[in-house]
Structures are given as structure tokens and as C-alpha cells.
Design a protein around this motif. Structure first.
Motif, PDB file in Angstrom:
ATOM      1  N   ASN A  23      -8.840   8.108 -86.677  1.00 28.08           N
ATOM      2  CA  ASN A  23      -9.614   7.610 -87.823  1.00 28.08           C
ATOM      3  C   ASN A  23     -11.123   7.677 -87.604  1.00 28.08           C
ATOM      4  O   ASN A  23     -11.881   6.937 -88.233  1.00 28.08           O
ATOM      5  N   ARG A  24     -11.547   8.513 -86.682  1.00 31.67           N
ATOM      6  CA  ARG A  24     -12.973   8.703 -86.436  1.00 31.67           C
ATOM      7  C   ARG A  24     -13.346  10.153 -86.702  1.00 31.67           C
ATOM      8  O   ARG A  24     -12.551  11.061 -86.470  1.00 31.67           O
ATOM      9  N   LEU A  25     -14.549  10.346 -87.161  1.00 31.21           N
ATOM     10  CA  LEU A  25     -15.058  11.685 -87.435  1.00 31.21           C
ATOM     11  C   LEU A  25     -16.287  11.919 -86.577  1.00 31.21           C
ATOM     12  O   LEU A  25     -17.215  11.106 -86.572  1.00 31.21           O
ATOM     13  N   ALA A  26     -16.284  13.006 -85.832  1.00 37.33           N
ATOM     14  CA  ALA A  26     -17.438  13.345 -84.991  1.00 37.33           C
ATOM     15  C   ALA A  26     -17.728  14.826 -85.139  1.00 37.33           C
ATOM     16  O   ALA A  26     -16.826  15.636 -85.382  1.00 37.33           O
ATOM     17  N   LEU A  27     -18.999  15.183 -85.017  1.00 35.75           N
ATOM     18  CA  LEU A  27     -19.399  16.582 -85.111  1.00 35.75           C
ATOM     19  C   LEU A  27     -19.134  17.306 -83.794  1.00 35.75           C
ATOM     20  O   LEU A  27     -19.346  16.749 -82.712  1.00 35.75           O
ATOM     21  N   THR A  28     -18.653  18.523 -83.902  1.00 38.04           N
ATOM     22  CA  THR A  28     -18.613  19.376 -82.731  1.00 38.04           C
ATOM     23  C   THR A  28     -20.041  19.843 -82.430  1.00 38.04           C
ATOM     24  O   THR A  28     -20.969  19.609 -83.219  1.00 38.04           O
ATOM     25  N   ARG A  29     -20.234  20.515 -81.310  1.00 36.71           N
ATOM     26  CA  ARG A  29     -21.577  21.014 -80.991  1.00 36.71           C
ATOM     27  C   ARG A  29     -22.051  21.989 -82.064  1.00 36.71           C
ATOM     28  O   ARG A  29     -23.189  21.920 -82.534  1.00 36.71           O
ATOM     29  N   LEU A  35     -15.284  25.858 -95.063  1.00 39.64           N
ATOM     30  CA  LEU A  35     -16.437  26.206 -94.238  1.00 39.64           C
ATOM     31  C   LEU A  35     -16.000  26.584 -92.826  1.00 39.64           C
ATOM     32  O   LEU A  35     -16.503  27.558 -92.247  1.00 39.64           O
ATOM     33  N   GLU A  36     -15.075  25.811 -92.259  1.00 36.24           N
ATOM     34  CA  GLU A  36     -14.603  26.110 -90.907  1.00 36.24           C
ATOM     35  C   GLU A  36     -13.928  27.465 -90.849  1.00 36.24           C
ATOM     36  O   GLU A  36     -14.104  28.217 -89.875  1.00 36.24           O
ATOM     37  N   ASP A  37     -13.165  27.809 -91.884  1.00 31.55           N
ATOM     38  CA  ASP A  37     -12.546  29.139 -91.929  1.00 31.55           C
ATOM     39  C   ASP A  37     -13.612  30.227 -91.958  1.00 31.55           C
ATOM     40  O   ASP A  37     -13.479  31.272 -91.317  1.00 31.55           O
ATOM     41  N   HIS A  38     -14.676  29.967 -92.720  1.00 34.89           N
ATOM     42  CA  HIS A  38     -15.751  30.955 -92.816  1.00 34.89           C
ATOM     43  C   HIS A  38     -16.483  31.120 -91.484  1.00 34.89           C
ATOM     44  O   HIS A  38     -16.821  32.234 -91.081  1.00 34.89           O
ATOM     45  N   LEU A  39     -16.729  29.986 -90.802  1.00 36.35           N
ATOM     46  CA  LEU A  39     -17.457  30.026 -89.532  1.00 36.35           C
ATOM     47  C   LEU A  39     -16.579  30.449 -88.363  1.00 36.35           C
ATOM     48  O   LEU A  39     -17.091  30.865 -87.312  1.00 36.35           O
ATOM     49  N   GLY A  40     -15.273  30.289 -88.528  1.00 36.18           N
ATOM     50  CA  GLY A  40     -14.368  30.672 -87.459  1.00 36.18           C
ATOM     51  C   GLY A  40     -14.270  29.658 -86.342  1.00 36.18           C
ATOM     52  O   GLY A  40     -13.817  29.982 -85.229  1.00 36.18           O
ATOM     53  N   GLN A  41     -14.661  28.420 -86.608  1.00 38.61           N
ATOM     54  CA  GLN A  41     -14.579  27.367 -85.607  1.00 38.61           C
ATOM     55  C   GLN A  41     -14.716  26.011 -86.288  1.00 38.61           C
ATOM     56  O   GLN A  41     -15.262  25.921 -87.389  1.00 38.61           O
ATOM     57  N   PRO A  42     -14.208  24.952 -85.660  1.00 35.70           N
ATOM     58  CA  PRO A  42     -14.293  23.618 -86.277  1.00 35.70           C
ATOM     59  C   PRO A  42     -15.712  23.071 -86.247  1.00 35.70           C
ATOM     60  O   PRO A  42     -16.497  23.382 -85.346  1.00 35.70           O
ATOM     61  N   VAL A  43     -16.023  22.266 -87.244  1.00 33.41           N
ATOM     62  CA  VAL A  43     -17.321  21.588 -87.281  1.00 33.41           C
ATOM     63  C   VAL A  43     -17.171  20.085 -87.069  1.00 33.41           C
ATOM     64  O   VAL A  43     -18.153  19.393 -86.836  1.00 33.41           O
ATOM     65  N   PHE A  44     -15.947  19.601 -87.168  1.00 35.28           N
ATOM     66  CA  PHE A  44     -15.669  18.187 -86.920  1.00 35.28           C
ATOM     67  C   PHE A  44     -14.527  18.039 -85.928  1.00 35.28           C
ATOM     68  O   PHE A  44     -13.628  18.888 -85.866  1.00 35.28           O
ATOM     69  N   VAL A  45     -14.566  16.947 -85.175  1.00 35.05           N
ATOM     70  CA  VAL A  45     -13.428  16.503 -84.376  1.00 35.05           C
ATOM     71  C   VAL A  45     -12.824  15.316 -85.116  1.00 35.05           C
ATOM     72  O   VAL A  45     -13.510  14.314 -85.344  1.00 35.05           O
ATOM     73  N   ARG A  46     -11.564  15.429 -85.501  1.00 32.25           N
ATOM     74  CA  ARG A  46     -10.883  14.371 -86.250  1.00 32.25           C
ATOM     75  C   ARG A  46      -9.880  13.702 -85.323  1.00 32.25           C
ATOM     76  O   ARG A  46      -8.912  14.344 -84.907  1.00 32.25           O
ATOM     77  N   ALA A  47     -10.124  12.435 -84.984  1.00 35.71           N
ATOM     78  CA  ALA A  47      -9.213  11.748 -84.076  1.00 35.71           C
ATOM     79  C   ALA A  47      -9.293  10.246 -84.294  1.00 35.71           C
ATOM     80  O   ALA A  47     -10.390   9.686 -84.415  1.00 35.71           O
TER      81      ALA A  47
END
Length: 306
Positions: A59-65, A45-57
Motif C-alpha cells: 500500500n505504498r508508492l515510491a518512485l524508481t530511480r 507510460l511504463e510500457d512506452h519507457l520500457g521500465q517501471p517508474v513506481f515501486v508498488r508494495a
């Protein structure tokens, strides 16, 4: 105009589940796949959208804007898709019509007028623990009676009920209260959300301490009204919720002083299901009932729609 191809549905479904849980593991358990499969679909999905949808850091997962906006839009769409599939499988209009609302709304507003509801034979009412769940992809509701009127991504939110507040008590308790200052000697039943005793005392011209206003019973408004009926204290009632109880004489209004009106309930449903005839029927009935009560949050719009 040429439209850009949509991402694979498997990637959309994996992302929506991961965004809802903020966990690849939980999403994998829901969809019966492995966490690595969820991760792979999200990267697709991120490849399709051309930008990340999650921040992975760490051991936590957060949504990007961008991820949060996309997840919000998908929630209503996927909920609508499941509902449409249910209708296509079982037949349009078949099965229960599911409404979710607060305990106070169901007990004090909806139940007393159910005999007038056009969908009463099919109605399945769920009482939320707190404010109703606004995620139509997971709340199993066709329509919710939304607390206040904050926007819900992917949904129509129509302000329904605007109300003032004033003190109420059982007839026995009311008999010993003569002035607003007398309330300072009574147990005051206070709401966990939008407690307005401070506002009411200011409107009454009474200086009251922020803490210890004659006692405290911190619960939801339906529990507080029930406690007031049993003589356990004085509640601050929403007019739109307590009206039937006052008419039956189980509670008595104290004084003409009231707080400024607030929108306390709205009708909410997925944009993708705006043309569903049962949603339209329930929505229009709810709005009409609030108009008849004189508590409509938007009487001009309701009257224009009739």
C-alpha cells in the motif's frame, strides 16, 4: 535523425501528478478521474519507457530511480507549459509576475529596494513557510529566490547572494557587551536552519558549550532579527540580509569577527522559460542588486553579463 515518439500527454500528466503526491488517489482527485484511470495511464507510460517508474508494495508508492529522474525533468516542463498557456490566453506579459521567497528575504532585502525593481508594478510576492517550494508545477511562481544553491531538476539555479554572519543587538543591549565572552550571559537567538553560533564562537576563540549558549530562541532569521531589535537577545545576522536594518540604526553590529561566507540565496526558474523577458528582467535585477551590495555569489559572471 528520427526521434522516438513521445508518450501520450495524458500518461505524462497522470504520472507527474502521481509522482508529486506519491498517491494514485490524490492524483485522481486532482485530475478529476478515477485511481484506476491513473494506474492505467502510468502503465501506458511504463510500457512506452520500457521500465517501471513506481515501486508498488504494501500500500505504498515510491518512485524508481528512473521515475524520480523523469518526474524531476517533467516538473519544470509542465510548469513552463502552464505558464506559456497562461501567457497565450491572457497575452504575453499580462498579469502579475509571481516571486516566492523566504520571510527574511522579502522583509529585509526585497521590500527596502522595491522602488528600484523594474517589475514593481506587476510584482506579486509570496512569502514561503520555510524554504520556497521548488516544484514549479504546483508553486504558482514565475521565479523563486531559492534557499542556498542546491540543484532543482528542470530549472536554472543561479547563485545570487553570499554572506558572512556576525552578532547584532539593539543599541541598549549592545551598550553592555564588551567582549565576545559577554555573549555567554545573553539570550542568543538561534536559527532553525544553518545556525552558526558554534562557528562564530570558534572564530572568536571562545570555548562555548554546544547546548545552552546563554539561552535559546529557535526561529527563522527574520523573527530573530525582530526579537533582537526589541532587545530580547542577540542574533547572528547574515550581512546580506541585515544591512539595511544596521544602516537604519535599529541594530548594532558587535565585533569585527565573522563566519566564513556561505551562498544563502539563488535565483531559480524553469529551463523551459529561460527566454521569458520578464524572468530575464527580474533575474538580472536581483543579480545586479547583490553585485551592488558587494554580496554577489558570482560577481565575475554578473559583470560579464552586463
Amino acid at each position: 535523425m528520427t526521434q522516438r515518439p513521445l508518450p501520450p500527454f495524458s500518461a505524462i500528466r497522470a504520472f507527474e501528478a502521481a509522482a508529486r503526491h506519491l498517491s494514485f488517489k490524490a492524483a485522481a482527485e486532482e485530475l478529476c478521474v478515477t485511481p484506476s484511470a491513473i494506474s492505467h495511464q502510468v502503465r501506458t507510460l511504463e510500457d512506452h519507457l520500457g521500465q517501471p517508474v513506481f515501486v508498488r508494495a504494501a500500500n505504498r508508492l515510491a518512485l524508481t530511480r528512473a521515475g524520480a529522474e523523469y518526474a524531476g525533468a517533467l516538473s519544470g516542463l509542465i510548469g513552463g507549459l502552464f505558464a506559456a498557456t497562461d501567457r497565450a490566453t491572457a497575452g504575453a506579459g499580462a498579469g502579475p509576475f509571481r516571486v516566492q521567497a523566504t520571510a527574511a528575504f522579502n522583509a529585509r532585502w526585497l521590500v527596502p529596494r522595491l522602488e528600484r525593481c523594474p517589475l514593481r508594478e506587476a510584482l506579486s510576492v509570496t512569502t514561503a513557510a520555510g524554504a520556497p517550494d521548488t516544484d514549479f508545477a504546483s508553486n504558482d511562481a514565475d521565479l523563486i529566490v531559492h534557499w542556498c544553491d542546491s540543484p532543482i531538476p528542470g530549472c536554472h539555479v543561479l547563485p545570487m547572494l553570499k554572506s558572512v554572519r556576525f552578532p547584532v543587538a539593539s543599541p541598549d543591549v549592545a551598550a553592555r557587551i564588551r567582549t565576545p565572552r559577554d555573549l555567554l550571559r545573553e539570550p542568543l537567538l538561534r536559527d532553525q536552519v544553518l545556525d552558526c553560533w558554534g562557528d562564530w564562537f570558534r572564530a572568536a576563540g571562545v570555548v562555548a558549550p554546544e547546548e545552552g549558549l546563554g539561552g535559546r530562541f529557535n526561529a527563522n532569521c527574520d523573527i530573530n532579527l525582530t526579537a533582537a531589535e526589541r532587545g530580547q537577545g542577540v542574533a547572528l545576522a547574515w550581512d546580506g540580509i541585515a544591512r539595511a536594518t544596521l544602516e537604519e540604526g535599529r541594530l548594532v553590529r558587535l565585533f569585527d569577527i565573522e563566519t566564513a561566507p556561505k551562498v544563502i540565496y539563488s535565483v531559480a526558474y524553469p529551463e523551459a522559460r529561460a527566454d521569458d523577458p520578464r524572468i530575464a528582467a527580474m533575474r538580472d535585477w536581483l543579480l545586479h542588486e547583490s553585485l551592488e551590495d558587494g554580496t554577489s555569489a558570482d560577481p565575475v559572471r554578473v559583470e560579464a553579463a552586463q
